[in-house]
Design a protein around this motif. Structure first.
Motif, PDB file in Angstrom:
ATOM      1  N   SER A  61     -25.789  17.853   8.833  1.00  0.00           N
ATOM      2  CA  SER A  61     -25.391  19.008   8.120  1.00  0.00           C
ATOM      3  C   SER A  61     -24.428  18.587   7.007  1.00  0.00           C
ATOM      4  O   SER A  61     -24.357  19.230   5.943  1.00  0.00           O
ATOM      5  N   THR A  65     -25.549  19.134   3.105  1.00  0.00           N
ATOM      6  CA  THR A  65     -24.509  20.111   2.442  1.00  0.00           C
ATOM      7  C   THR A  65     -23.907  19.151   1.264  1.00  0.00           C
ATOM      8  O   THR A  65     -23.761  19.998   0.152  1.00  0.00           O
ATOM      9  N   MET A  73     -28.343  24.813   5.015  1.00  0.00           N
ATOM     10  CA  MET A  73     -27.567  24.592   6.345  1.00  0.00           C
ATOM     11  C   MET A  73     -27.147  25.838   7.010  1.00  0.00           C
ATOM     12  O   MET A  73     -27.280  25.889   8.235  1.00  0.00           O
ATOM     13  N   LEU A 110     -24.778  22.320  12.887  1.00  0.00           N
ATOM     14  CA  LEU A 110     -25.357  22.695  11.749  1.00  0.00           C
ATOM     15  C   LEU A 110     -24.301  23.750  10.797  1.00  0.00           C
ATOM     16  O   LEU A 110     -24.287  23.923   9.809  1.00  0.00           O
ATOM     17  N   PRO A 114     -20.977  23.322   6.413  1.00  0.00           N
ATOM     18  CA  PRO A 114     -21.359  24.177   4.808  1.00  0.00           C
ATOM     19  C   PRO A 114     -20.330  25.452   4.708  1.00  0.00           C
ATOM     20  O   PRO A 114     -20.442  25.783   3.658  1.00  0.00           O
ATOM     21  N   SER A 324     -17.325  19.814   2.949  1.00  0.00           N
ATOM     22  CA  SER A 324     -18.224  19.661   4.182  1.00  0.00           C
ATOM     23  C   SER A 324     -17.633  18.397   4.935  1.00  0.00           C
ATOM     24  O   SER A 324     -17.971  18.265   6.248  1.00  0.00           O
TER      25      SER A 324
END
Length: 380
Positions: A61, A65, A73, A110, A114, A324
Motif C-alpha cells: 500500500s 500510494t 488503496m 491497505l 493512503p 504514505s
C-alpha cells in the motif's frame, strides 16, 4: 476539502478494517473454535495470518500510494474487509476461514498509508494533524463495537460477521463517493515516487521507537483477556466488557493531534509511552479485581490510540514529502514488534507466569520513552 468530509468516512473505514475485520476475531474465536473443531495450534496459525497479511499489505500500500495516490488503496482496503468478513461469515471449514482471515488482515495494511496521503493532498496543513489522529482513532470505535457485538451476538459468530460485512460495504461505498480521483487538482500537492530512507533525519529514531513500542504492547493485546480470565471470577459479558472499555477510552486518543499542537510532539510521545507502560504494570498488580483490570484496559486503550496518533504525526513530519511512507514505516514496525513481542510473551508467561511477564513488558514501554522525537523546530 473540509475536515469532516474526509475524516468521517476515513474514521469509519479504519473502524471497519481494524476494529471489526481484525480485532474482533479474538473475541469470537472461542465460538469459532468450537463450531469448526479447531485446535489451539491451528487457531494460533490462523491468528498469525492477520499480522502476516498486515505486514505484507502495508508495504504494498505504501509503494502504490506513493506512485499513484490514495484512492485506489482506500477502495481496495474496503473491498478486502468486505470480502474477508463475508468469507468468514459463510466459511464451511478452517481452510476457507484462513482465506477470510488473510483478506480481513490485509485490509488494515491497505488502509493506513493512503489516508495520510489523502490528508496531505486535500486538507490544509493546519488541520492535517487533527485529521490524521481522528481518522486513526477509528480503531477505538471499531474495538468498542466489536466488544458490544461479542456481548450481544457471541454465540452467533456467523451472523456477527455478516453484519460486519454489511457495515464494511457501507464504508466502502461512502469512501467511493468522497475520495477524489487522482486527476483532480488541489492546492496542496504530494510528491510521488520517493521511497528512500537515506539521509532522512529522525528516521532511525522513529523506526526504533515503533519497533520497541510494538513489542511493549504485544502482551496486552494478545494475553490481557486470558490473564484476567484466569486470575479472577469474571463472567462472559465482563470479559467482553473489558474489550469494550479498551475501545471506549481509545476514543480519547483522537485528541492527540490537539495535544501535540499545544505541548509539542516530544511531550505527547513521552506521555503516551509512559501511559502504555503503566497499563501493563497496573493489570499485573490485581488482575482479579475488576476495578483494577478495567482501569488498566481504559488506560491501555486511550494510550494506544493516542500513541499511534503520535507516531503517525511524527512519521509524517520525518517523511514530510511522502505522507504514505511516514505512516507506513512506523505502523509496519509497530506490527513487526507485536509479532516479536507476542511470540516472546508466550514463552515468558509459560516460564514465569502472567504478572512478571506483564511487568517486564511495562518496563520495555518505559525504555521506549528515551527514543522519542527531539525538541526542535524540525520535529516539534
Amino acid at each position: 476539502m473540509k475536515l469532516l468530509r474526509l475524516v468521517l468516512p476515513g474514521l469509519t473505514m479504519i473502524a471497519v478494517t481494524y476494529g471489526l475485520a481484525r480485532f474482533s476475531f479474538g473475541l469470537l474465536l472461542p465460538d469459532i473454535k468450537e463450531s469448526l473443531g479447531m485446535s489451539e495450534a491451528v487457531s494460533g496459525i490462523i491468528s498469525s495470518l492477520f499480522y502476516f497479511a498486515y505486514c505484507v499489505m502495508i508495504v504494498l500500500s505504501t509503494v502504490i500510494t506513493t506512485r499513484e495516490g490514495p484512492r485506489r488503496m482506500i477502495l481496495l482496503a474496503g473491498a478486502s474487509a468486505f470480502l474477508g468478513l463475508l468469507v468468514m461469515a459463510v466459511t464451511p471449514n478452517v481452510w476457507v476461514l484462513a482465506v477470510g482471515v488473510f483478506l480481513a488482515g490485509a485490509s488494515t495494511g491497505l488502509a493506513s498509508p493512503p489516508y495520510g496521503a489523502a490528508i496531505s493532498l486535500w486538507m490544509s496543513r493546519a488541520e492535517q494533524g487533527k485529521g490524521n489522529t481522528w481518522i486513526n482513532s477509528g480503531t477505538s470505535f471499531g474495538i468498542a463495537l466489536s466488544g458490544a457485538g461479542a456481548i450481544l451476538l457471541s454465540p452467533y459468530w456467523r451472523v456477527t460477521y455478516g453484519i460486519y460485512a454489511v457495515l464494511a460495504l457501507l464504508a466502502l461505498l461512502w469512501n467511493f463517493r468522497v475520495i477524489p480521483r487522482a486527476e483532480k487538482r488541489w492546492k496542496v500537492t504530494f510528491e510521488k515516487g520517493n521511497l528512500s530512507l537515506k539521509g532522512i533525519k529522525g528516521a532511525n529514531s522513529l523506526i526504533t521507537a515503533s519497533l520497541i513500542l510494538g513489542i511493549s504492547t504485544a502482551a496486552f493485546w494478545t494475553f490481557s483477556r486470558s490473564f484476567i480470565e484466569i486470575a479472577g471470577d469474571y463472567r462472559s459479558w465482563e470479559l467482553s466488557g473489558f474489550w469494550v472499555v479498551i475501545g471506549i477510552f481509545g476514543v480519547l486518543g483522537g485528541f492527540s493531534g490537539s495535544l501535540i499542537e499545544k505541548y509539542g510532539l516530544a511531550f505527547a510521545y513521552k506521555l503516551g509511552s509512559l501511559s502504555i507502560a503503566s497499563a501493563s504494570i497496573l493489570i499485573s498488580i490485581a488482575p482479579e479485581k475488576w476495578l483494577v483490570s478495567f482501569a488498566s484496559a481504559g488506560l491501555f486503550g486511550g494510550a494506544y490510540i493516542f500513541l499511534t496518533g503520535v507516531l503517525l504525526v511524527w512519521g509524517i513530519r520525518v517523511f514530510i514529502k511522502n505522507a504514505s511512507l511516514g505512516i507506513g514505516i512506523p505502523f509496519l514496525l509497530l506490527a513487526v514488534g507485536q509479532v516479536i513481542g507476542s511470540s516472546l510473551a508466550g514463552l515468558f508467561i509459560g516460564a514465569w507466569g502472567y504478572a512478571p511477564a506483564f511487568i517486564l513488558y511495562g518496563f520495555i514501554g518505559i525504555a521506549a520513552v528515551f527514543i522519542g522525537p527531539k525538541k526542535n523546530k524540525a520535529e516539534d
